[in-house]
Scaffold this active site. Structure first.
Site, PDB file in Angstrom:
ATOM      1  CE1 TYR A 107     -12.896  10.679  17.569  1.00 13.76           C
ATOM      2  CE2 TYR A 107     -11.124  11.385  17.941  1.00 13.76           C
ATOM      3  CZ  TYR A 107     -12.053  11.477  17.415  1.00 13.76           C
ATOM      4  OH  TYR A 107     -12.688  12.547  18.165  1.00 13.76           O
ATOM      5  CD  GLU A 109     -14.206   3.792  13.499  1.00 11.17           C
ATOM      6  OE1 GLU A 109     -14.405   2.560  14.416  1.00 11.17           O
ATOM      7  OE2 GLU A 109     -13.375   4.797  13.864  1.00 11.17           O
ATOM      8  CD  GLN A 126      -2.830  -1.454   2.313  1.00 15.39           C
ATOM      9  OE1 GLN A 126      -2.597  -0.831   3.712  1.00 15.39           O
ATOM     10  NE2 GLN A 126      -3.154  -2.316   3.068  1.00 15.39           N
ATOM     11  CE1 TYR A 166     -10.244  -8.084   6.474  1.00 12.86           C
ATOM     12  CE2 TYR A 166      -8.190  -7.444   7.451  1.00 12.86           C
ATOM     13  CZ  TYR A 166      -9.146  -7.132   6.990  1.00 12.86           C
ATOM     14  OH  TYR A 166      -8.734  -6.343   5.931  1.00 12.86           O
ATOM     15  CG  HIS A 188      -2.843  -0.547   7.617  1.00 16.11           C
ATOM     16  ND1 HIS A 188      -3.784  -1.449   8.968  1.00 16.11           N
ATOM     17  CD2 HIS A 188      -3.864  -0.880   7.199  1.00 16.11           C
ATOM     18  CE1 HIS A 188      -4.652  -2.506   8.194  1.00 16.11           C
ATOM     19  NE2 HIS A 188      -4.266  -2.297   7.667  1.00 16.11           N
TER      20      HIS A 188
END
Length: 373
Positions: free
Chosen positions: A255, A245, A88, A266, A152
């Protein structure tokens, strides 16, 4: 399709309240069309409008592309920093300094090489003129977030109306880091334009804390936009299997990830509680996951019935997601462009008032959203 589960946040207090939960049934809308105005982009990540006629697009592989009068130049912009283009990671967001017209500062977030074949999230700026980025320098590098994991990174950047720079960083695939306030992973950061840390950041001056952190407990935020009325940042973030979210990150607020989440492993089981004292609830969560990326608030007269709505790209369920809020309470969700079945990576409102979308593929497209006749 199962209805989207939505959790309402009556206030931004830390105590989660069970009676703030509700659900919305997503609707569809075929009264808009998407016109293709560009293609041939390699996994594009972000779009910026340098002027009415010149636009820039980042490609994850580490190239910055230039569109002038709607034509894509074959030669990439020079002067872009070296990136870790795996998983990513790569070249991610792009942003213009609030005084770009005078100082020509162009900001980029990217996965920066570090350690032993590792990478970390960084942001810097250079001076952009006519296809050349010069004198690029990093203003912030998340040194402690260096890891060999290739996921991430977060990477969204946003200037607020006071000139502060917000940067999202994901948990780097190591979830417990999002609860460690000595580590910027899994957080939203607040910096000055030069990368220095504001003295009024919530953790500034606290021993052993990362003073750049604004809020924490985030998994992987990949969309961020300023609310048009409050002028405060909102963001979307990826959950695991469900539990994506929307949050309005406030200073010093946790949070919850991974202590509280509406997502699951998963392979099936739950990860944590869905609510717990001391952790903020999201404004909205999607279960099953839509994989949100890119975010914009609609303020344009091009879409008079949508003013104030927030739109999010969806990578997994491949649509444009639009949510209407009454304050911080979501009241309606509409899923657009589902028939195209394209992963939408970024969403921007252009200088002409139209919404522009980037699709994530090896032949990525730039689309313009237009109301149907």
């Amino acid at each position: 399709m199962r209805p989207v589960l939505v959790t309402l946040l009556g206030s931004l207090a830390l105590t989660a309240c069970a009676d703030n939960s509700a659900s919305l049934s997503p609707q569809t809308d075929d009264t808009i069309i998407a016109s293709e105005i560009g293609s041939g982009l390699h996994h594009p990540w972000a779009l910026a409008f340098v002027s009415d006629s010149e636009w820039l697009v980042t490609e994850r592989r580490g190239t910055l592309r230039r569109l002038v009068d709607g034509s894509l130049h074959s030669t990439p912009v020079s002067g872009v920093p070296e990136v870790v283009a795996k998983g990513q990671g790569g070249l991610m967001d792009i942003g213009l300094h609030p005084d770009f017209a005078n100082n020509q500062r162009l900001y980029l977030s990217y996965a920066k090489p570090c350690g032993d074949n590792g990478g970390t999230t960084a942001v810097g700026y250079g001076i952009y003129r006519e296809g050349t980025l010069s004198d690029f320098r990093d203003i912030y590098v998340a040194e402690k977030s260096c890891t060999n994991t290739a996921k991430h990174f977060g990477g969204r950047i946003l200037f607020d109306n006071d000139g502060y720079l917000f940067l999202s960083i994901g948990d780097r695939g190591q979830r417990d880091r999002a609860q460690d306030t000595s580590d910027p992973a899994g957080s939203v950061l607040r910096l000055r334009e030069d990368g220095s840390i504001p003295a009024d950041n919530p953790l500034a001056g606290q021993k052993g804390k990362a003073a750049e952190i604004w809020s924490w407990g985030h998994r992987n935020p990949q969309g961020m936009a300023l609310h048009p009325q409050t002028g405060k940042p909102w963001l979307n973030e990826h959950g695991p299997r469900g539990g994506d979210e929307i949050n309005a990150p406030e200073p010093g607020i946790n949070y919850g990830w991974p202590v509280i989440t509406y997502g699951r492993e998963y392979y099936g089981p739950s990860i944590g509680d869905t609510e717990k004292k001391g952790y903020a609830q999201p404004l909205l969560h999607w279960t099953p996951s839509i994989a949100p990326s890119g975010m914009a608030f609609i303020t344009s007269d091009r879409y008079p019935d949508w003013q104030g709505d927030v739109v999010n790209g969806a990578l997994k369920l491949a649509h444009l997601n639009k949510v209407t809020f009454d304050g911080t309470t979501p009241t309606r969700e509409v899923r657009l462009l589902q028939d195209r079945n394209e992963r939408i990576r970024d969403v921007r409102q252009g200088p002409d008032g139209y919404l522009y979308l980037l699709t994530d593929s090896s032949n990525g497209k730039l689309l313009r959203l237009e109301p149907a006749e």
